[in-house]
Structure formats: C-alpha cells, structure tokens
Design an enzyme around this catalytic site. Structure first.
Site: not given
Length: 254
Positions: A139, A152
C-alpha cells in the site's frame, strides 16, 4: 506450453478476486485462498464455467500449520510459478495514543506475518519451478505516514520491508520479487471493515472523488507485472488515482 500456476491469497473479494479473474484470463491456473470457503469456491466455479482452471482452498494465512499443510497439498499438483500475497486489511483510525493494541496485532498478523508464512511455505516450490515470482500487495501506507493510520501504516511498512529484503536475499536465484503499492482503491469491503461496519464513514472516504481506483485497476497492474519476461523485475509499482497526489492530498469535487 505448460500451464503456469498462480496462488492468490485473500481471493474472496476485492483486489484478490479481481486479480484471480485477470490471471485466469491470462492463461494461469489459479489457486484461490481465503478464510471464507464459500466465497472462493463460488469464484472457482465461476472461473471453471468460463473455461479456466481454478482451485479453491479455505485458508487463514495467519495459521502457520494450515499454511504448511496447504503448501504440502499444493506440492502434489505440480510447480507453483506465482504467489500473489494479497491478504491483508486495516482496522480502525484511532491515534497512536488511543489505539487498541489488539487491532495492531491483528493487522500485523495478517499484513506481515501472513505474507511471511505463505512466502516461506511456497518459496521452495517457486524456486524449483525455475521461474518464480513473489508479489507483495502492499500500500502507499507502506511508504508514507498519515494521522490515524499508525497501526495499518506500521503493518504495511513491514510488508514493504519484506519485499525489499527478500529481493536482496533471493538475488541470483530464479525468483523475482515484485511489490505493488496501491493508493485509494474503492472496493466493497476494505473501508467498511476499517470502520467496523459503519457504511456512512466508509462511503465518506471516497466522497467527491470522481474516479477512485477500483479492484480491476490493481488486478490489471498485477497481471502485467507478473507476465513480464522473466529477466524483467518490477521492483515497486505505486498506483494512485489521478485525483490523489499523496496519502493526505486528494482532490474532491463539489
């Protein structure tokens, strides 16, 4: 020409399911894994009905014993050429000061340890194929930080580092390591899970963004990367919608 086999983790929905469809269309035999057995079996049946070859396995990538058993079973069906480490996810948007450590552990387990588990288990088969590819779906959160994303972001930084380190360690072997790092992608579940089922908060993430990426955009990129000639390695591909310049700068209309 022998059919090449690609394993896709987290293939029950979103990017994983879209990637499985694209790889199948590109001629791969696809092995679909996810915790939700009914979802991957339905996708395998869909692909088989379309004339492709697909196999479904119920698998939790954080369960090392289950991952090892999966690898042993898979080994009986011939070589593995591509591993797409897609399983992952986010939980919550709390600050570092207020976050629940249990959420951080859960994110680390699936985004980092899950990648480690499956990669370790399948690496011998990928190497033995003579032309293997490990792809880590990370990501842009693995490349830059933002408020409310600490857990995250930390987990995806871990996934990014796995890809970087593995590429160094496998240099000279017949296995390449690719990382694809998406930015804003609108899927049916990612934001909803992150906001613990709050659909209004999940929808607000994409509000005013004319064209966020969708799962098929990432699936196209993954399929392109793994189908390059064997001597070509796409180290890192960062993909964002045109409306997103960074993790925290997004153009919104209206």
């Amino acid at each position: 020409m022998t059919t090449r086999t690609a394993v896709v983790t987290g293939a029950s929905s979103g990017i994983g399911a879209a990637t499985a469809r694209r790889l199948a269309a590109a001629g791969f035999r696809v092995v679909l894994t996810a915790r939700r057995k009914d979802r991957v079996e339905a996708l395998a049946a869909e692909l088989d009905a379309a004339g492709h070859e697909a196999v479904a396995y119920a698998l939790d990538v954080t369960d090392r014993a289950a991952v090892d058993a999966f690898a042993t079973d898979l080994d009986r069906h011939g070589p593995v050429h591509v591993l797409v480490n897609n399983a992952g996810g986010a939980l919550g948007t709390e600050t570092v000061a207020t976050a629940d450590p249990a959420d951080w552990r859960a994110m680390y387990e699936v985004n980092v340890v899950g990648v480690l588990n499956v990669t370790q288990a399948l690496l011998p088969a990928l190497t033995a194929s003579g032309d293997g590819t490990v792809l880590v779906l990370s990501s842009t959160a693995g490349l830059a930080t933002y408020e409310g994303g600490g857990g995250y972001v930390a987990a995806k930084h871990g996934a990014h580092v796995i890809a970087e380190t593995l590429r160094l360690e496998l240099c000279g072997t017949p296995v390449r390591v690719i990382e694809v790092a998406p930015g804003m992608v609108r899927t049916e579940e990612f934001a909803k899970v992150r906001f613990r089922g709050d659909e209004s908060r999940a929808a607000a993430v994409y509000q005013g963004v004319a064209e966020p990426l969708v799962a098929e955009d990432i699936a196209d990129a993954v399929t392109w990367a793994v189908t390059r000639p064997s001597h070509v390695n796409v180290d890192l591909m960062v993909i964002r919608p045109r409306a997103q310049a960074s993790n925290y700068k997004v153009h919104r209309e209206g």
